[in-house]
Design an enzyme around this catalytic site. Sequence first.
Site, PDB file in Angstrom:
ATOM      1  CE  LYS A 145      -3.761   2.542   1.438  1.00  0.00           C
ATOM      2  NZ  LYS A 145      -4.959   2.473   1.026  1.00  0.00           N
ATOM      3  CB  ALA A 166      -4.540   6.269  -1.235  1.00  0.00           C
TER       4      ALA A 166
HETATM    5 MG   LIG Z   1      -8.107   0.415   2.019  1.00  0.00          MG
END
Ligand SMILES: [Mg+2]
Length: 223
Positions: free
Chosen positions: A37, A103
């Site tokens: 991420k 995101a």
């Molecule tokens: Mg998420």
Amino acid sequence: MTNRPVPPLFVAGTDTGVGKTFVSACLMHIADAHYWKPFQTGPDDDTRMVHRLSGCSASRMLRPFVSLAAPLAPLHAAEREGFVFDPADVIPPSHPFLVIEGAGGIMVPLAPHVLTLDLMVRWRVRVLLVARSTLGTLNHTLLTLRALKDSGLSCLGVVMVGPPAPHNVNAIEDFGGVPVLATIPFDESGDLRGAVKAAAPALKPALELWGCPLAGGEDPASF
Ligand SMILES: [Mg+2]
Ligand SMILES: Nc1ncnc2c1ncn2[C@@H]1O[C@H](COP(=O)(O)OP(=O)(O)O)[C@@H](O)[C@H]1O
């Protein structure tokens, strides 16, 4: 014969809060992949959540490029902390099968004049689009698919999260030109780990399209 690297799989959403982290956990539960991420904003820690929900080993969870305190788009969250990052510095870790969670949606600003979509193009990702199954999803989903197509990105398909909505599935396939690979029900029991385990097998078609093997040593029949 040359062994071309497999492009990363980018788990994109039509919005924030649509189920990208949940779907990423399902993928990590069954895939022999790493999770990344790159831009984490706000109090949530998606990396920790995917680790907890998927039950996969910590070594397959990669650190974000940046974690920012404000629950804002990365551009604005970074500005709050007084810095601007150069997207050229953000390079996906080189693992054979990398799941990248975005995101928010694909038009979220990361840096001045740089959208998430711009980095997706630079990284030559394959896309798995997560969308709500409920009313309002058609506009968001079809707009996102149009933007991906206009940018030359290949979307493997859509995963819908929520109650079954066959009319929305049909409309996305007809107008968007991509398959809806799975519809994952919203689990109300509070047992999110159990919900991931139950939902994960529905993501196998997505892994097959991506070309990613199942997690080593795990018996597919036990999912
Ligand atoms: Mg998420
Ligand atoms: N299938 C599901 N069943 C139950 N709760 C879910 C499911 N998918 C997502 N959620 C919950 O919905 C919220 C938003 O999901 P999340 O995956 O974090 O979205 P995103 O990553 O797109 O922001 C979270 O609280 C998550 O636990």
